[in-house]
Every structure is written in C-alpha cells, then in structure tokens.
Design an enzyme around this catalytic site. Structure first.
Site, PDB file in Angstrom:
ATOM      1  CG  PHE A 127    -133.196  -0.673 -27.298  1.00 20.94           C
ATOM      2  CD1 PHE A 127    -134.246  -1.015 -26.450  1.00 20.94           C
ATOM      3  CD2 PHE A 127    -132.062  -0.090 -26.746  1.00 20.94           C
ATOM      4  CE1 PHE A 127    -134.167  -0.775 -25.076  1.00 20.94           C
ATOM      5  CE2 PHE A 127    -131.972   0.155 -25.374  1.00 20.94           C
ATOM      6  CZ  PHE A 127    -133.026  -0.188 -24.545  1.00 20.94           C
ATOM      7  CB  SER A 163    -127.745   6.167 -27.424  1.00 14.62           C
ATOM      8  OG  SER A 163    -127.446   4.999 -26.706  1.00 14.62           O
ATOM      9  CB  SER A 201    -122.336   6.574 -20.047  1.00 13.95           C
ATOM     10  OG  SER A 201    -121.420   6.100 -21.004  1.00 13.95           O
ATOM     11  CB  ILE A 224    -130.614   4.022 -33.558  1.00 18.43           C
ATOM     12  CG1 ILE A 224    -130.756   5.206 -32.580  1.00 18.43           C
ATOM     13  CG2 ILE A 224    -131.770   3.040 -33.424  1.00 18.43           C
ATOM     14  CD1 ILE A 224    -130.559   4.866 -31.102  1.00 18.43           C
ATOM     15  N   GLY A 269     -99.544 -14.406 -36.353  1.00 15.17           N
ATOM     16  CA  GLY A 269     -98.484 -13.629 -36.993  1.00 15.17           C
ATOM     17  C   GLY A 269     -99.029 -12.712 -38.077  1.00 15.17           C
ATOM     18  CD  GLU A 327    -127.477  -4.459 -25.190  1.00 16.48           C
ATOM     19  OE1 GLU A 327    -127.780  -5.139 -24.197  1.00 16.48           O
ATOM     20  OE2 GLU A 327    -127.610  -4.854 -26.355  1.00 16.48           O
ATOM     21  CD  GLU A 337    -114.550   2.568 -19.151  1.00 13.97           C
ATOM     22  OE1 GLU A 337    -115.550   2.232 -19.818  1.00 13.97           O
ATOM     23  OE2 GLU A 337    -113.404   2.596 -19.636  1.00 13.97           O
TER      24      GLU A 337
HETATM   25  C1  LIG Z   1    -121.938  -0.307 -32.621  1.00 11.38           C
HETATM   26  C2  LIG Z   1    -122.851   0.392 -31.654  1.00 11.38           C
HETATM   27  C3  LIG Z   1    -124.200   0.057 -31.628  1.00 11.38           C
HETATM   28  C4  LIG Z   1    -125.078   0.731 -30.771  1.00 11.38           C
HETATM   29  N1  LIG Z   1    -126.410   0.429 -30.811  1.00 11.38           N
HETATM   30  C5  LIG Z   1    -127.271   1.139 -30.029  1.00 11.38           C
HETATM   31  C6  LIG Z   1    -128.695   0.904 -30.121  1.00 11.38           C
HETATM   32  O1  LIG Z   1    -129.152   0.045 -30.872  1.00 11.38           O
HETATM   33  N2  LIG Z   1    -129.512   1.670 -29.361  1.00 11.38           N
HETATM   34  C7  LIG Z   1    -129.049   2.627 -28.516  1.00 11.38           C
HETATM   35  O2  LIG Z   1    -129.851   3.279 -27.855  1.00 11.38           O
HETATM   36  N3  LIG Z   1    -127.709   2.874 -28.403  1.00 11.38           N
HETATM   37  C8  LIG Z   1    -126.822   2.149 -29.135  1.00 11.38           C
HETATM   38  N4  LIG Z   1    -125.463   2.388 -29.065  1.00 11.38           N
HETATM   39  C9  LIG Z   1    -125.003   3.462 -28.196  1.00 11.38           C
HETATM   40  C10 LIG Z   1    -124.249   2.968 -26.970  1.00 11.38           C
HETATM   41  O3  LIG Z   1    -125.108   2.365 -26.065  1.00 11.38           O
HETATM   42  C11 LIG Z   1    -123.479   4.181 -26.411  1.00 11.38           C
HETATM   43  O4  LIG Z   1    -122.460   4.490 -27.343  1.00 11.38           O
HETATM   44  C12 LIG Z   1    -122.894   3.892 -25.049  1.00 11.38           C
HETATM   45  O5  LIG Z   1    -123.905   3.812 -24.076  1.00 11.38           O
HETATM   46  C13 LIG Z   1    -121.892   4.971 -24.632  1.00 11.38           C
HETATM   47  O6  LIG Z   1    -122.447   6.220 -24.779  1.00 11.38           O
HETATM   48  P1  LIG Z   1    -121.636   7.370 -25.548  1.00 11.38           P
HETATM   49  O7  LIG Z   1    -121.230   6.818 -26.869  1.00 11.38           O
HETATM   50  O8  LIG Z   1    -122.466   8.583 -25.518  1.00 11.38           O
HETATM   51  O9  LIG Z   1    -120.330   7.553 -24.695  1.00 11.38           O
HETATM   52  P2  LIG Z   1    -120.185   8.454 -23.383  1.00 11.38           P
HETATM   53  O10 LIG Z   1    -121.386   8.319 -22.528  1.00 11.38           O
HETATM   54  O11 LIG Z   1    -119.751   9.815 -23.813  1.00 11.38           O
HETATM   55  O12 LIG Z   1    -118.972   7.703 -22.686  1.00 11.38           O
HETATM   56  C14 LIG Z   1    -117.665   7.720 -23.289  1.00 11.38           C
HETATM   57  C15 LIG Z   1    -116.786   6.771 -22.516  1.00 11.38           C
HETATM   58  O13 LIG Z   1    -116.651   7.229 -21.194  1.00 11.38           O
HETATM   59  C16 LIG Z   1    -116.406   6.145 -20.346  1.00 11.38           C
HETATM   60  N5  LIG Z   1    -117.310   6.257 -19.211  1.00 11.38           N
HETATM   61  C17 LIG Z   1    -118.656   6.282 -19.225  1.00 11.38           C
HETATM   62  N6  LIG Z   1    -119.141   6.408 -17.983  1.00 11.38           N
HETATM   63  C18 LIG Z   1    -118.068   6.458 -17.157  1.00 11.38           C
HETATM   64  C19 LIG Z   1    -117.894   6.590 -15.774  1.00 11.38           C
HETATM   65  N7  LIG Z   1    -118.967   6.688 -14.964  1.00 11.38           N
HETATM   66  N8  LIG Z   1    -116.656   6.602 -15.259  1.00 11.38           N
HETATM   67  C20 LIG Z   1    -115.579   6.527 -16.057  1.00 11.38           C
HETATM   68  N9  LIG Z   1    -115.667   6.408 -17.396  1.00 11.38           N
HETATM   69  C21 LIG Z   1    -116.898   6.376 -17.939  1.00 11.38           C
HETATM   70  C22 LIG Z   1    -116.614   4.875 -21.157  1.00 11.38           C
HETATM   71  O14 LIG Z   1    -115.356   4.338 -21.515  1.00 11.38           O
HETATM   72  C23 LIG Z   1    -117.330   5.363 -22.373  1.00 11.38           C
HETATM   73  O15 LIG Z   1    -117.068   4.555 -23.511  1.00 11.38           O
HETATM   74  C24 LIG Z   1    -124.577   1.720 -29.897  1.00 11.38           C
HETATM   75  C25 LIG Z   1    -123.209   2.019 -29.913  1.00 11.38           C
HETATM   76  C26 LIG Z   1    -122.353   1.378 -30.780  1.00 11.38           C
HETATM   77  C27 LIG Z   1    -120.897   1.745 -30.770  1.00 11.38           C
END
Ligand SMILES: Cc1cc2nc3c(=O)[nH]c(=O)nc-3n(C[C@H](O)[C@H](O)[C@H](O)COP(=O)(O)OP(=O)(O)OC[C@H]3O[C@@H](n4cnc5c(N)ncnc54)[C@H](O)[C@@H]3O)c2cc1C
Length: 381
Positions: free
Chosen positions: A125, A128, A134, A159, A340, A364, A368
């Site tokens: 899927f 991102s 986000s 991904i 421990g 997913e 937040e």
């Molecule tokens: C192990 C793993 C597997 C993944 N697998 C997939 C996949 O198969 N397919 C896919 O498409 N994506 C995948 N992802 C991506 C994942 O969905 C994104 O990492 C996630 O949506 C967060 O996006 P970002 O990493 O760009 O963080 P950002 O969008 O930069 O956000 C950083 C942090 O900001 C905080 N934040 C976000 N929004 C807000 C808000 N409105 N207010 C306050 N704080 C906020 C949260 O704490 C967040 O962690 C995967 C991620 C990981 C770590």
C-alpha cells in the site's frame, strides 16, 4: 493466550470463536517458535510467512466478500501475540489489496485477489511520500493521462513490503481538484518499467520498508481503482477497515507482554516471597490488565460496528487504534520493568515487543492524527 474470556463477548459470533481458537493453536505451532530474522534474511522470512499463512488457509479473510473486520482483528491479535512478522505478513496482504476488494473492477479483482489469498502475490500500500505522511493532501507523485493510460512520476516512502511486493496500490495526483480531491488510486505491478526500489530503510524492529521511485512509469487505465479523482476516498475507506486492526495487533502484543510479566512475577522470588505478592507489583498488573481489556473493548466495538451496523466507523476505528497502541506501549514497558534486567536483554520477548510496538503509534495515522479525527467527530455531533 492466558485470558480467553473476551471470546465470549457479544461482539463475536460462534464462527469467530472457532476461528480464533483454531488460529491460536495453529499460530502457536507454526509461527510462534520462529526466530526473528536479521536484515539479510528478512525478505526470505516474510515470503515464507506469506506461504505458511496461505497454506494454512489463513489469508482467506483478507479478501473475503464482504470483509469481516472481526475476523481480521482476531487474526491480527493472535498473530501479534505469537509472531509480529506473521501479523505484518497477514496485515499487508489485506491493506495492500483492500482498495481492490472495496473499489476494484471485476477485472482487477479477478487478476489480483486470488493470488493474494493463495500467497502467489505479495501486496503493498503506497500512500506516504517524503512530504505527505500525516498530511495526505500533500501527495505530489503525479499520474499524467497518456493515451489509454497514465504515466506516474514521483516518490513514495516508508512503503511496507517495498522490494518484496508483487504489486503496489499507489495513490497519485491526477488533478481533478485541489489537495485531497485530486488523487486517484492505481494498481502498479512491481515489474512495471519506470518503478524501482530506490532504498531499503532499516527500522527499530525487523520490517521490510522501502522508498520507491517512479520515473515515466506507464500503467493502463484499467489499473485505476475506483474512479479518477476518488483516490482519497479509496484510501480513507481502506484505512477505515484496517485501522481497527492495527489496534488489534497492538492488543496481541500487549496480551503477550502481560502473560510474560505474569509468568515472571509468579516465578521470581523477591524479599522472601513471590514478586506477585508485592502490592506495587499487583498495582502494575492491575493497570496492565485493565488497559488490555479496555483496548479489546474498543477494538471489537469498532470491528462489530463496521461489520454489523455498517457504514463508516471513523470515530470508533480511531479510538480503537489510539487507545490500543498507546496502551500496548505502556503495558509492554511495564512488562520490561517487571522482568528487571532480564527484560532488556536483546532476546527476551518483552524487549522484542518493546521494539516491535513502537511503529504502530505512527503508521496508518499517528496518535495525534487519531486525536484530531476523534475530536472532529465529537465536535460534529
Ligand atoms: C514501520 C512503518 C511502516 C509504514 N508502512 C507504510 C506503508 O505500508 N504505506 C504507506 O503509505 N505508509 C507507511 N508508513 C508511513 C506512515 O504512515 C507515516 O510515517 C505516518 O503517516 C506519519 O507520517 P510522517 O512519517 O511523514 O510524519 P509527519 O507527518 O511528519 O508527522 C510527524 C509527527 O508529527 C505528529 N503529528 C502529525 N500530525 C499532527 C497534528 N495534526 N498535530 C500534532 N502533531 C501531529 C505525529 O506525532 C507524527 O508522528 C509506515 C511507517 C512506518 C514507521
């Protein structure tokens, strides 16, 4: 699993109870004892898991018509308890093909879903991007109309199954409207010219993850899932089904941590008596058990609502994911503490769970984002 009383809850039918019991026995025997792979043998390990799940017939629920979210949750909880990568293999077959199940043409369904169920095709899927995690509305990967198809250009990152998958469900900008209103979903075969795995990304716990590059990657119009411009709806409806299941996986991790802690505190003597007799230890156990049951109630409430009441379950799924993942992190941390020094040794189950649970609070929809979703739903009412 020590406590099975939740299987009697009214959210579940007898068929679910039988499924959960049979799967638990199978998972304990077939994947529970597997060693964790390193980066080098990760792909082979994940392929083997997909084959085992398919051979056992356990992938059928991910392509069921209609999808039964309670079965998905029971499966993820059970796999999460026994072997996190088995949960991952199961979950990605569902998430990667979910858009096709929900919105795909008959041609797409016939071409991909049987292979997902029998393990011949591994699914992924791809939503991102470096600037769109986000904030999905920022998706920049473009799909430009070209003859009877589209040409995809851009980057996807984080991904799961990247490099391992046989096909990707890719969300791209087709520009029918601004932001989230200008996206479309495509099924892109992994061997399509112009698609390459640019980087594998090692993370805290073993998990095949990659950055993908699309450069002049041509896909026929028949690979569009749903209608052009409906990509955001397709993505959100898919997540609406699978978000509760992330909570279910976290629940499986938390149950395992609680069982590990119970085993340790009843066996370990401290100050001349079993640790379990210390009031502070009992307080921790009580909080852990309470957290596990509350998570289970929210997860199976969300799954039941989707299956039985129908429609969108945005609020219920967000609550289930938020509560179950945050709680699992605390329960697992408590289990490490109760074990421990043993709890932080690299091979100990509690320390393995400690690493494995972390990403669930981010992918997913980070916690937040779930809070925002819940608040929006509450305010709307
Ligand atoms: C192990 C793993 C597997 C993944 N697998 C997939 C996949 O198969 N397919 C896919 O498409 N994506 C995948 N992802 C991506 C994942 O969905 C994104 O990492 C996630 O949506 C967060 O996006 P970002 O990493 O760009 O963080 P950002 O969008 O930069 O956000 C950083 C942090 O900001 C905080 N934040 C976000 N929004 C807000 C808000 N409105 N207010 C306050 N704080 C906020 C949260 O704490 C967040 O962690 C995967 C991620 C990981 C770590």
């Amino acid at each position: 699993m020590a406590d099975r009383s939740y299987l009697r809850w009214p959210f579940l039918d007898d068929a679910h109870r039988t499924f959960a019991e049979e799967l638990d026995a199978w998972a304990a025997a077939s994947v529970g004892g597997l060693e964790q792979p390193g980066e080098d043998d990760l792909d082979a390990h994940c392929r083997d898991l997909v084959a085992r799940l398919a051979d056992g017939g356990w992938l059928a629920p991910v392509v069921a018509e209609p999808i039964d979210v309670r079965s998905l949750c029971l499966a993820r909880e059970t796999f999460g308890y026994h072997h996190a990568l088995a949960d991952f293999a199961f979950a990605m077959q569902g998430l990667g093909s979910g858009a096709i199940s929900l919105f795909g043409s008959a041609e797409l369904r016939d071409r991909y879903l049987p292979g997902v169920a029998d393990g011949a095709l591994i699914a992924a899927f791809a939503l991102s991007e470096p600037e769109a995690g986000s904030d999905v509305a920022q998706i920049a990967l473009t799909a430009t109309p070209d003859g009877d198809g589209f040409v995809l250009d851009g980057t996807k990152t984080w991904i799961s199954n990247g490099g391992l998958a046989d096909f990707y469900t890719v969300f791209a900008r087709t520009g029918e409207g601004p932001g989230a209103r200008g996206l479309s979903a495509f099924v892109v075969d992994a061997d399509t010219p112009g698609l390459r795995v640019a980087e594998r990304i090692p993370v805290l716990a073993p998990h095949p993850l990659a950055r993908l590059e699309f450069a002049g990657c041509r896909v026929p119009a028949s690979q569009v899932v749903g209608s052009p411009g409906e990509g955001f709806k397709v993505a959100m409806a898919t997540l609406d089904v699978f978000r509760s299941t992330v909570g279910a996986a976290a629940l499986g991790f938390a149950r395992r941590a609680l069982d590990e802690a119970l085993g340790r505190v009843t066996a370990r003597e401290l100050f001349g008596a079993p640790m379990a007799e210390l009031p502070l230890v009992q307080a921790k156990l009580a909080e852990m058990a309470l957290g596990v049951d509350a998570s289970a109630l929210l997860v199976y409430r969300a799954a039941w609502t989707k299956d039985v009441a129908g429609g969108r379950v945005t609020r219920e799924a967000a609550m289930a994911k938020l509560h179950a993942t945050e709680t699992a992190q605390r329960v697992i941390d408590d289990a490490v503490q109760l074990c421990g020094g043993l709890g932080v040794t690299a091979a100990h189950t509690a320390s393995r769970l400690y690493r494995e649970v972390r990403a669930l609070r981010i992918y997913e929809g980070a916690s937040e984002v779930q809070q925002l979703v819940i608040a929006r739903e509450v305010l709307r009412q």
